[in-house]
Design a protein around this motif. Structure first.
Motif, PDB file in Angstrom:
ATOM      1  N   LEU A 157       0.823  -1.210   0.000  1.00  0.00           N
ATOM      2  CA  LEU A 157       0.000   0.000   0.000  1.00  0.00           C
ATOM      3  C   LEU A 157       0.862   1.268   0.000  1.00  0.00           C
ATOM      4  O   LEU A 157       0.488   2.282  -0.595  1.00  0.00           O
ATOM      5  CB  LEU A 157      -0.913   0.003   1.227  1.00  0.00           C
ATOM      6  CG  LEU A 157      -2.036  -1.035   1.193  1.00  0.00           C
ATOM      7  CD1 LEU A 157      -2.777  -1.059   2.525  1.00  0.00           C
ATOM      8  CD2 LEU A 157      -3.013  -0.748   0.059  1.00  0.00           C
ATOM      9  N   SER A 158       2.022   1.212   0.659  1.00  0.00           N
ATOM     10  CA  SER A 158       2.890   2.392   0.673  1.00  0.00           C
ATOM     11  C   SER A 158       3.437   2.676  -0.719  1.00  0.00           C
ATOM     12  O   SER A 158       3.595   3.838  -1.113  1.00  0.00           O
ATOM     13  CB  SER A 158       4.041   2.197   1.673  1.00  0.00           C
ATOM     14  OG  SER A 158       4.931   1.192   1.208  1.00  0.00           O
ATOM     15  N   VAL A 159       3.721   1.625  -1.475  1.00  0.00           N
ATOM     16  CA  VAL A 159       4.191   1.806  -2.861  1.00  0.00           C
ATOM     17  C   VAL A 159       3.125   2.518  -3.687  1.00  0.00           C
ATOM     18  O   VAL A 159       3.421   3.384  -4.516  1.00  0.00           O
ATOM     19  CB  VAL A 159       4.544   0.434  -3.483  1.00  0.00           C
ATOM     20  CG1 VAL A 159       4.799   0.575  -4.976  1.00  0.00           C
ATOM     21  CG2 VAL A 159       5.762  -0.162  -2.794  1.00  0.00           C
ATOM     22  N   LEU A 160       1.863   2.153  -3.416  1.00  0.00           N
ATOM     23  CA  LEU A 160       0.745   2.771  -4.146  1.00  0.00           C
ATOM     24  C   LEU A 160       0.352   4.123  -3.565  1.00  0.00           C
ATOM     25  O   LEU A 160      -0.543   4.798  -4.088  1.00  0.00           O
ATOM     26  CB  LEU A 160      -0.470   1.829  -4.090  1.00  0.00           C
ATOM     27  CG  LEU A 160      -0.298   0.468  -4.755  1.00  0.00           C
ATOM     28  CD1 LEU A 160      -1.516  -0.407  -4.477  1.00  0.00           C
ATOM     29  CD2 LEU A 160      -0.091   0.620  -6.261  1.00  0.00           C
ATOM     30  N   LYS A 161       0.999   4.521  -2.457  1.00  0.00           N
ATOM     31  CA  LYS A 161       0.672   5.768  -1.750  1.00  0.00           C
ATOM     32  C   LYS A 161      -0.823   5.806  -1.407  1.00  0.00           C
ATOM     33  O   LYS A 161      -1.504   6.821  -1.602  1.00  0.00           O
ATOM     34  CB  LYS A 161       1.079   6.982  -2.575  1.00  0.00           C
ATOM     35  CG  LYS A 161       2.562   7.036  -2.901  1.00  0.00           C
ATOM     36  CD  LYS A 161       2.932   8.314  -3.592  1.00  0.00           C
ATOM     37  CE  LYS A 161       4.405   8.304  -4.040  1.00  0.00           C
ATOM     38  NZ  LYS A 161       5.345   8.020  -2.956  1.00  0.00           N
ATOM     39  N   SER A 162      -1.315   4.696  -0.897  1.00  0.00           N
ATOM     40  CA  SER A 162      -2.733   4.570  -0.587  1.00  0.00           C
ATOM     41  C   SER A 162      -3.104   5.373   0.643  1.00  0.00           C
ATOM     42  O   SER A 162      -2.355   5.421   1.630  1.00  0.00           O
ATOM     43  CB  SER A 162      -3.077   3.096  -0.369  1.00  0.00           C
ATOM     44  OG  SER A 162      -4.381   2.971   0.143  1.00  0.00           O
ATOM     45  N   ASP A 163      -4.295   6.012   0.610  1.00  0.00           N
ATOM     46  CA  ASP A 163      -4.766   6.734   1.790  1.00  0.00           C
ATOM     47  C   ASP A 163      -5.300   5.792   2.862  1.00  0.00           C
ATOM     48  O   ASP A 163      -5.736   6.225   3.927  1.00  0.00           O
ATOM     49  CB  ASP A 163      -5.831   7.768   1.409  1.00  0.00           C
ATOM     50  CG  ASP A 163      -7.006   7.145   0.682  1.00  0.00           C
ATOM     51  OD1 ASP A 163      -7.059   5.907   0.607  1.00  0.00           O
ATOM     52  OD2 ASP A 163      -7.881   7.898   0.194  1.00  0.00           O
ATOM     53  N   LYS A 164      -5.306   4.479   2.598  1.00  0.00           N
ATOM     54  CA  LYS A 164      -5.704   3.490   3.605  1.00  0.00           C
ATOM     55  C   LYS A 164      -4.585   3.246   4.626  1.00  0.00           C
ATOM     56  O   LYS A 164      -4.824   2.675   5.685  1.00  0.00           O
ATOM     57  CB  LYS A 164      -6.034   2.145   2.939  1.00  0.00           C
ATOM     58  CG  LYS A 164      -7.141   2.176   1.922  1.00  0.00           C
ATOM     59  CD  LYS A 164      -7.256   0.812   1.270  1.00  0.00           C
ATOM     60  CE  LYS A 164      -8.285   0.800   0.162  1.00  0.00           C
ATOM     61  NZ  LYS A 164      -8.310  -0.505  -0.540  1.00  0.00           N
ATOM     62  N   LEU A 165      -3.383   3.655   4.270  1.00  0.00           N
ATOM     63  CA  LEU A 165      -2.214   3.294   5.074  1.00  0.00           C
ATOM     64  C   LEU A 165      -2.297   3.727   6.542  1.00  0.00           C
ATOM     65  O   LEU A 165      -2.019   2.921   7.435  1.00  0.00           O
ATOM     66  CB  LEU A 165      -0.952   3.855   4.421  1.00  0.00           C
ATOM     67  CG  LEU A 165       0.370   3.305   4.942  1.00  0.00           C
ATOM     68  CD1 LEU A 165       0.429   1.794   4.824  1.00  0.00           C
ATOM     69  CD2 LEU A 165       1.532   3.945   4.191  1.00  0.00           C
ATOM     70  N   PRO A 166      -2.690   5.001   6.861  1.00  0.00           N
ATOM     71  CA  PRO A 166      -2.720   5.398   8.282  1.00  0.00           C
ATOM     72  C   PRO A 166      -3.640   4.524   9.125  1.00  0.00           C
ATOM     73  O   PRO A 166      -3.276   4.116  10.234  1.00  0.00           O
ATOM     74  CB  PRO A 166      -3.230   6.846   8.207  1.00  0.00           C
ATOM     75  CG  PRO A 166      -2.826   7.318   6.867  1.00  0.00           C
ATOM     76  CD  PRO A 166      -2.981   6.124   5.962  1.00  0.00           C
ATOM     77  N   GLU A 167      -4.860   4.231   8.611  1.00  0.00           N
ATOM     78  CA  GLU A 167      -5.796   3.414   9.388  1.00  0.00           C
ATOM     79  C   GLU A 167      -5.274   1.992   9.563  1.00  0.00           C
ATOM     80  O   GLU A 167      -5.408   1.380  10.622  1.00  0.00           O
ATOM     81  CB  GLU A 167      -7.161   3.381   8.705  1.00  0.00           C
ATOM     82  CG  GLU A 167      -8.225   2.704   9.562  1.00  0.00           C
ATOM     83  CD  GLU A 167      -9.610   2.781   8.954  1.00  0.00           C
ATOM     84  OE1 GLU A 167     -10.523   2.184   9.532  1.00  0.00           O
ATOM     85  OE2 GLU A 167      -9.762   3.430   7.904  1.00  0.00           O
ATOM     86  N   LEU A 168      -4.645   1.480   8.527  1.00  0.00           N
ATOM     87  CA  LEU A 168      -4.068   0.144   8.625  1.00  0.00           C
ATOM     88  C   LEU A 168      -2.969   0.084   9.678  1.00  0.00           C
ATOM     89  O   LEU A 168      -2.844  -0.883  10.425  1.00  0.00           O
ATOM     90  CB  LEU A 168      -3.501  -0.283   7.268  1.00  0.00           C
ATOM     91  CG  LEU A 168      -4.513  -0.792   6.245  1.00  0.00           C
ATOM     92  CD1 LEU A 168      -3.845  -0.985   4.889  1.00  0.00           C
ATOM     93  CD2 LEU A 168      -5.106  -2.111   6.705  1.00  0.00           C
ATOM     94  N   MET A 169      -2.158   1.142   9.754  1.00  0.00           N
ATOM     95  CA  MET A 169      -1.068   1.161  10.736  1.00  0.00           C
ATOM     96  C   MET A 169      -1.611   1.203  12.160  1.00  0.00           C
ATOM     97  O   MET A 169      -1.041   0.594  13.069  1.00  0.00           O
ATOM     98  CB  MET A 169      -0.146   2.347  10.465  1.00  0.00           C
ATOM     99  CG  MET A 169       0.630   2.194   9.155  1.00  0.00           C
ATOM    100  SD  MET A 169       1.768   3.543   8.821  1.00  0.00           S
ATOM    101  CE  MET A 169       3.036   3.184  10.033  1.00  0.00           C
ATOM    102  N   LEU A 170      -2.737   1.913  12.366  1.00  0.00           N
ATOM    103  CA  LEU A 170      -3.360   1.937  13.691  1.00  0.00           C
ATOM    104  C   LEU A 170      -3.872   0.546  14.069  1.00  0.00           C
ATOM    105  O   LEU A 170      -3.712   0.095  15.210  1.00  0.00           O
ATOM    106  CB  LEU A 170      -4.509   2.940  13.717  1.00  0.00           C
ATOM    107  CG  LEU A 170      -4.125   4.413  13.801  1.00  0.00           C
ATOM    108  CD1 LEU A 170      -5.371   5.295  13.741  1.00  0.00           C
ATOM    109  CD2 LEU A 170      -3.352   4.696  15.084  1.00  0.00           C
ATOM    110  N   LYS A 171      -4.502  -0.134  13.122  1.00  0.00           N
ATOM    111  CA  LYS A 171      -4.974  -1.499  13.376  1.00  0.00           C
ATOM    112  C   LYS A 171      -3.800  -2.407  13.714  1.00  0.00           C
ATOM    113  O   LYS A 171      -3.870  -3.239  14.628  1.00  0.00           O
ATOM    114  CB  LYS A 171      -5.706  -2.039  12.145  1.00  0.00           C
ATOM    115  CG  LYS A 171      -7.035  -1.385  11.851  1.00  0.00           C
ATOM    116  CD  LYS A 171      -8.093  -1.821  12.854  1.00  0.00           C
ATOM    117  CE  LYS A 171      -9.450  -1.238  12.513  1.00  0.00           C
ATOM    118  NZ  LYS A 171     -10.438  -1.509  13.583  1.00  0.00           N
ATOM    119  N   LEU A 172      -2.729  -2.256  12.967  1.00  0.00           N
ATOM    120  CA  LEU A 172      -1.547  -3.082  13.216  1.00  0.00           C
ATOM    121  C   LEU A 172      -0.996  -2.827  14.608  1.00  0.00           C
ATOM    122  O   LEU A 172      -0.584  -3.761  15.317  1.00  0.00           O
ATOM    123  CB  LEU A 172      -0.469  -2.790  12.165  1.00  0.00           C
ATOM    124  CG  LEU A 172       0.846  -3.548  12.364  1.00  0.00           C
ATOM    125  CD1 LEU A 172       0.627  -5.052  12.294  1.00  0.00           C
ATOM    126  CD2 LEU A 172       1.873  -3.108  11.326  1.00  0.00           C
TER     127      LEU A 172
END
Length: 210
Positions: free
Chosen positions: A39-54
């Motif tokens: 997702l970071s390669v794609l610069k996805s805006d989902k990344l912050p929420e995913l990191m919180l879940k992680l």
């Protein structure tokens, strides 16, 4: 002499269980980091929420799973968080469903058992242009029995059960690890059935929590 033998076997069993459980966290961490990297390669805006879940998932797996058995309700919350993370990642690519049936109170379970099967469901999820992929995770509590099932659509290549087992063997952990833990922690108190049927890979685990 007999007492020394019993103590030695107990120590060996505890050491093996600690080793098996210790292997689970890196397995999960590497899988999730690979997802985040994509997702970071794609610069996805989902990344912050995913990191919180992680972060929530790691907090549980690192600090709350030190005991041999943990509250069932915490283990279920962990599964829900993991599945929520996968929903964010896959969004329109798969139908992902989680069902919980039963009233959870003081029941306990060995930590990080069911997650292996859920991880595998997403790892081997079919990718067909004709049919939308799907994952169904279900937990039922009946008296003191927990019935866990996990189904995922799969493609013909992944339908080969032997290939799946070989993949897990190559990674060194996974299904074999959880099978060993079940034998050690739930002797004569568990049933594990893995099957494939018409494009579905199905795992059913029944545990006697007594």
């Amino acid at each position: 002499m007999a007492r020394d033998s019993i103590n030695r076997k107990h120590t060996e069993r505890e050491a093996e269980l600690m080793l098996l459980k210790a292997q689970l966290n890196p397995h999960f961490l590497f899988n999730t980091l690979n997802n985040l990297y994509g997702l970071s390669v794609l610069k996805s805006d989902k990344l912050p929420e995913l990191m919180l879940k992680l972060s929530d998932l790691l907090r549980y797996s690192l600090y709350d799973t030190k005991d041999a058995f943990v509250p069932l309700v915490k283990e279920i919350t962990y599964l829900e968080n993991y599945i929520a993370l996968e929903k964010i990642r896959l969004e329109n690519q798969a139908n992902i469903t989680f069902h919980l049936d039963g009233v959870i109170s003081v029941e306990k379970i060995a930590p990080m058992l069911c997650i292996i099967f859920v991880e595998n469901a997403f790892k081997h999820l079919g990718n067909s242009d004709k049919i939308k992929s799907r994952v169904l995770v279900s937990l039922k509590l009946r008296a003191d029995k927990l019935i866990f099932s996990c189904e995922n659509s799969t493609d013909e290549l992944a339908l080969d059960t032997q290939k799946l087992v070989q993949d897990e063997k190559n990674s060194g952990i996974g299904l074999k690890n959880v099978e060993k833990r079940l034998v050690l922690l739930y002797p004569d108190k568990h049933s594990l059935v893995i099957s494939k049927n018409e494009g579905l890979f199905i795992v059913t685990l029944t545990l006697d929590l007594n």
